[in-house]
Design a protein around this motif. Structure first.
Motif, PDB file in Angstrom:
ATOM      1  N   THR A 118      -4.241  28.325   1.839  1.00 54.36           N
ATOM      2  CA  THR A 118      -2.958  27.540   1.970  1.00 54.36           C
ATOM      3  C   THR A 118      -2.971  26.360   0.824  1.00 54.36           C
ATOM      4  O   THR A 118      -4.058  26.186  -0.113  1.00 54.36           O
ATOM      5  CB  THR A 118      -3.391  26.540   3.159  1.00 54.36           C
ATOM      6  N   SER A 119      -1.727  25.684   0.619  1.00 52.05           N
ATOM      7  CA  SER A 119      -1.594  24.881  -0.338  1.00 52.05           C
ATOM      8  C   SER A 119      -1.485  23.449   0.244  1.00 52.05           C
ATOM      9  O   SER A 119      -0.905  23.588   1.457  1.00 52.05           O
ATOM     10  CB  SER A 119      -0.246  25.296  -1.020  1.00 52.05           C
ATOM     11  N   SER A 120      -1.531  22.413  -0.498  1.00 53.38           N
ATOM     12  CA  SER A 120      -1.337  21.020   0.384  1.00 53.38           C
ATOM     13  C   SER A 120       0.184  20.878   0.688  1.00 53.38           C
ATOM     14  O   SER A 120       0.448  20.083   1.408  1.00 53.38           O
ATOM     15  CB  SER A 120      -1.564  19.911  -0.662  1.00 53.38           C
ATOM     16  N   ASP A 121       1.190  21.590   0.255  1.00 47.11           N
ATOM     17  CA  ASP A 121       2.392  21.205   0.436  1.00 47.11           C
ATOM     18  C   ASP A 121       3.141  22.361   1.299  1.00 47.11           C
ATOM     19  O   ASP A 121       4.496  22.730   1.435  1.00 47.11           O
ATOM     20  CB  ASP A 121       3.201  21.176  -0.736  1.00 47.11           C
ATOM     21  N   GLY A 122       2.342  23.219   2.179  1.00 44.71           N
ATOM     22  CA  GLY A 122       2.754  24.232   3.274  1.00 44.71           C
ATOM     23  C   GLY A 122       2.968  25.475   2.883  1.00 44.71           C
ATOM     24  O   GLY A 122       3.144  26.067   3.750  1.00 44.71           O
ATOM     25  N   TRP A 123       2.625  26.000   1.809  1.00 47.68           N
ATOM     26  CA  TRP A 123       2.589  27.421   1.593  1.00 47.68           C
ATOM     27  C   TRP A 123       1.287  28.092   2.392  1.00 47.68           C
ATOM     28  O   TRP A 123       0.016  27.285   2.220  1.00 47.68           O
ATOM     29  CB  TRP A 123       2.686  27.762   0.125  1.00 47.68           C
ATOM     30  N   SER A 124       1.503  29.281   2.595  1.00 47.35           N
ATOM     31  CA  SER A 124       0.050  30.022   3.203  1.00 47.35           C
ATOM     32  C   SER A 124       0.128  31.465   2.916  1.00 47.35           C
ATOM     33  O   SER A 124       1.452  31.864   2.764  1.00 47.35           O
ATOM     34  CB  SER A 124      -0.105  29.746   4.816  1.00 47.35           C
ATOM     35  N   VAL A 125      -0.868  32.080   2.852  1.00 49.96           N
ATOM     36  CA  VAL A 125      -0.924  33.393   2.631  1.00 49.96           C
ATOM     37  C   VAL A 125      -1.962  34.140   3.397  1.00 49.96           C
ATOM     38  O   VAL A 125      -2.957  33.565   3.637  1.00 49.96           O
ATOM     39  CB  VAL A 125      -1.179  33.658   0.996  1.00 49.96           C
ATOM     40  N   GLU A 126      -1.701  35.457   3.806  1.00 47.81           N
ATOM     41  CA  GLU A 126      -2.565  36.144   4.557  1.00 47.81           C
ATOM     42  C   GLU A 126      -2.423  37.695   4.287  1.00 47.81           C
ATOM     43  O   GLU A 126      -1.467  38.021   3.822  1.00 47.81           O
ATOM     44  CB  GLU A 126      -2.354  35.820   6.093  1.00 47.81           C
ATOM     45  N   VAL A 127      -3.354  38.367   4.654  1.00 43.80           N
ATOM     46  CA  VAL A 127      -3.277  39.824   4.450  1.00 43.80           C
ATOM     47  C   VAL A 127      -3.397  40.482   5.978  1.00 43.80           C
ATOM     48  O   VAL A 127      -4.051  40.082   6.754  1.00 43.80           O
ATOM     49  CB  VAL A 127      -4.874  40.113   3.698  1.00 43.80           C
ATOM     50  N   VAL A 128      -2.645  41.418   6.130  1.00 49.09           N
ATOM     51  CA  VAL A 128      -2.605  42.280   7.402  1.00 49.09           C
ATOM     52  C   VAL A 128      -2.760  43.787   6.991  1.00 49.09           C
ATOM     53  O   VAL A 128      -2.415  44.178   5.854  1.00 49.09           O
ATOM     54  CB  VAL A 128      -1.155  41.961   8.194  1.00 49.09           C
ATOM     55  N   SER A 129      -3.112  44.393   7.877  1.00 48.02           N
ATOM     56  CA  SER A 129      -3.468  45.961   7.852  1.00 48.02           C
ATOM     57  C   SER A 129      -2.798  46.905   8.870  1.00 48.02           C
ATOM     58  O   SER A 129      -3.352  47.460   9.533  1.00 48.02           O
ATOM     59  CB  SER A 129      -4.928  46.195   7.512  1.00 48.02           C
ATOM     60  N   PRO A 130      -1.439  46.976   8.732  1.00 52.89           N
ATOM     61  CA  PRO A 130      -0.783  47.717   9.751  1.00 52.89           C
ATOM     62  C   PRO A 130      -0.993  49.195   9.602  1.00 52.89           C
ATOM     63  O   PRO A 130      -0.928  50.237  10.626  1.00 52.89           O
ATOM     64  CB  PRO A 130       0.732  47.305   9.802  1.00 52.89           C
ATOM     65  N   GLU A 131      -1.246  49.460   8.417  1.00 55.69           N
ATOM     66  CA  GLU A 131      -1.809  50.796   7.896  1.00 55.69           C
ATOM     67  C   GLU A 131      -3.101  50.977   7.518  1.00 55.69           C
ATOM     68  O   GLU A 131      -3.337  51.506   6.209  1.00 55.69           O
ATOM     69  CB  GLU A 131      -0.625  51.347   7.063  1.00 55.69           C
ATOM     70  N   TRP A 132      -4.157  50.582   7.986  1.00 56.70           N
ATOM     71  CA  TRP A 132      -5.348  50.376   7.648  1.00 56.70           C
ATOM     72  C   TRP A 132      -5.825  51.710   7.060  1.00 56.70           C
ATOM     73  O   TRP A 132      -5.533  52.926   7.856  1.00 56.70           O
ATOM     74  CB  TRP A 132      -6.282  49.710   8.505  1.00 56.70           C
ATOM     75  N   PRO A 133      -6.609  52.060   5.826  1.00 61.29           N
ATOM     76  CA  PRO A 133      -7.132  51.046   5.250  1.00 61.29           C
ATOM     77  C   PRO A 133      -6.188  50.127   4.253  1.00 61.29           C
ATOM     78  O   PRO A 133      -6.866  49.360   3.217  1.00 61.29           O
ATOM     79  CB  PRO A 133      -8.446  51.446   4.402  1.00 61.29           C
ATOM     80  N   HIS A 134      -5.000  50.094   4.099  1.00 63.46           N
ATOM     81  CA  HIS A 134      -4.183  49.652   3.146  1.00 63.46           C
ATOM     82  C   HIS A 134      -3.923  48.248   3.574  1.00 63.46           C
ATOM     83  O   HIS A 134      -3.851  48.236   4.897  1.00 63.46           O
ATOM     84  CB  HIS A 134      -2.878  50.527   3.088  1.00 63.46           C
ATOM     85  N   HIS A 135      -3.672  47.427   2.724  1.00 60.17           N
ATOM     86  CA  HIS A 135      -3.320  45.905   2.920  1.00 60.17           C
ATOM     87  C   HIS A 135      -1.908  45.431   2.423  1.00 60.17           C
ATOM     88  O   HIS A 135      -1.750  45.835   1.377  1.00 60.17           O
ATOM     89  CB  HIS A 135      -4.456  45.009   2.652  1.00 60.17           C
ATOM     90  N   ARG A 136      -1.388  44.478   3.147  1.00 66.37           N
ATOM     91  CA  ARG A 136      -0.160  43.842   2.763  1.00 66.37           C
ATOM     92  C   ARG A 136      -0.484  42.459   2.722  1.00 66.37           C
ATOM     93  O   ARG A 136      -1.396  41.735   3.882  1.00 66.37           O
ATOM     94  CB  ARG A 136       0.941  44.257   3.964  1.00 66.37           C
ATOM     95  N   VAL A 137       0.043  41.828   1.768  1.00 66.18           N
ATOM     96  CA  VAL A 137       0.081  40.234   1.509  1.00 66.18           C
ATOM     97  C   VAL A 137       1.143  39.763   1.917  1.00 66.18           C
ATOM     98  O   VAL A 137       2.221  39.960   1.472  1.00 66.18           O
ATOM     99  CB  VAL A 137      -0.312  40.113  -0.007  1.00 66.18           C
ATOM    100  N   LEU A 138       1.206  38.733   2.736  1.00 62.89           N
ATOM    101  CA  LEU A 138       2.037  38.023   3.426  1.00 62.89           C
ATOM    102  C   LEU A 138       2.160  36.432   2.807  1.00 62.89           C
ATOM    103  O   LEU A 138       1.187  35.904   2.884  1.00 62.89           O
ATOM    104  CB  LEU A 138       2.194  38.092   4.909  1.00 62.89           C
ATOM    105  N   LEU A 139       3.387  36.082   2.401  1.00 65.13           N
ATOM    106  CA  LEU A 139       3.371  34.584   1.902  1.00 65.13           C
ATOM    107  C   LEU A 139       4.432  33.967   3.145  1.00 65.13           C
ATOM    108  O   LEU A 139       5.435  34.328   3.330  1.00 65.13           O
ATOM    109  CB  LEU A 139       3.981  34.617   0.352  1.00 65.13           C
ATOM    110  N   SER A 140       3.802  32.649   3.397  1.00 58.91           N
ATOM    111  CA  SER A 140       4.907  31.850   4.306  1.00 58.91           C
ATOM    112  C   SER A 140       4.848  30.294   3.976  1.00 58.91           C
ATOM    113  O   SER A 140       4.165  30.066   3.291  1.00 58.91           O
ATOM    114  CB  SER A 140       4.417  32.133   5.558  1.00 58.91           C
ATOM    115  N   LYS A 141       5.815  29.981   4.437  1.00 58.48           N
ATOM    116  CA  LYS A 141       6.236  28.556   4.233  1.00 58.48           C
ATOM    117  C   LYS A 141       6.501  27.490   5.462  1.00 58.48           C
ATOM    118  O   LYS A 141       6.912  28.074   6.392  1.00 58.48           O
ATOM    119  CB  LYS A 141       7.561  28.568   3.466  1.00 58.48           C
ATOM    120  N   ASP A 142       5.726  26.311   5.515  1.00 59.27           N
ATOM    121  CA  ASP A 142       5.851  25.554   6.610  1.00 59.27           C
ATOM    122  C   ASP A 142       5.760  26.169   8.072  1.00 59.27           C
ATOM    123  O   ASP A 142       6.710  25.905   8.963  1.00 59.27           O
ATOM    124  CB  ASP A 142       7.374  24.728   6.607  1.00 59.27           C
ATOM    125  N   GLY A 143       4.761  26.749   8.082  1.00 58.20           N
ATOM    126  CA  GLY A 143       4.542  27.492   9.361  1.00 58.20           C
ATOM    127  C   GLY A 143       5.072  28.683   9.645  1.00 58.20           C
ATOM    128  O   GLY A 143       4.833  28.879  10.848  1.00 58.20           O
TER     129      GLY A 143
END
Length: 204
Positions: A118-143
């Motif tokens: 997370t960043s102090s101004d509300g950005w966050s990043v997470e990893v999901v694996s709907p097609e494991w073992p491949h991963h996707r990176v998701l960036l989001s803002k303000d929840g």
């Protein structure tokens, strides 16, 4: 078996295509930085300027990059064997090089550890694996987590590591740089432009 809710999330993740990161983020380069055998990365701060620097540890040694321009600032192809990989240190660190010489940099990747999610101004990043073992990176803002809000407005699928093993994902401590490291390359996004100071002012 997975629940209906889990299936809905999986379907949602699979339904969206990879998209560029939103404003104010922009890629450091128009391509990924190829680094064969990448093991992990960490961040340091350039003395005097406060710029984010990205340190890379690979099977071929250590490297240091400017996160705004992508320039390679330093290279050590033959680091001390006792410090060549972070697993030799209790805090998963390696000795800095170039402008970071004389310091130690914590490295996240194959041997453990992690970057800021997370960043102090509300950005966050997470990893999901709907097609494991491949991963996707998701960036989001303000929840805007990926289970709420439309894709492209509150969350973005910015990276798909279908071609290489994901090593680590996260922000620099300043929150001005976002990195995705795989076993074969490094991708950087920044919220700054060349010549801009840490607080958004021009460097002297």
């Amino acid at each position: 078996m997975i629940s209906d809710y889990q299936q809905q999330l999986r379907d949602r993740f699979l339904s969206v295509s990879e998209t560029p990161a939103p404003t104010p983020w922009h890629p450091t380069l128009d391509r990924r930085i190829p680094i064969g055998g990448l093991l992990g990365i960490g961040f340091g701060t350039a003395p005097g300027t406060g710029d984010d620097l990205a340190m890379v540890v690979s099977v071929d040694g250590h490297g240091l990059f400017d996160t705004v321009t992508g320039e390679k600032l330093a290279r050590d192809r033959d680091p001390d064997p006792d410090d060549s990989t972070p697993d030799t240190s209790p805090d998963l660190s390696c000795p800095g090089l170039g402008p970071l010489a004389g310091t130690r940099v914590r490295i996240a990747g194959r041997f453990g550890g992690g970057l800021h999610t997370t960043s102090s101004d509300g950005w966050s990043v997470e990893v999901v694996s709907p097609e494991w073992p491949h991963h996707r990176v998701l960036l989001s803002k303000d929840g805007g987590m990926p289970h709420s809000g439309p894709h492209g407005e509150r969350w973005w699928h910015i990276f798909d590591s279908h071609y290489s093993e994901l090593r680590t994902v996260g922000f620099s401590p300043s929150g001005r740089t976002l990195a995705v490291a795989t076993s074969s390359d490094l991708t950087l996004w920044t919220r700054r432009t060349a010549g801009e100071g840490p607080a958004g002012t021009a460097n002297a």
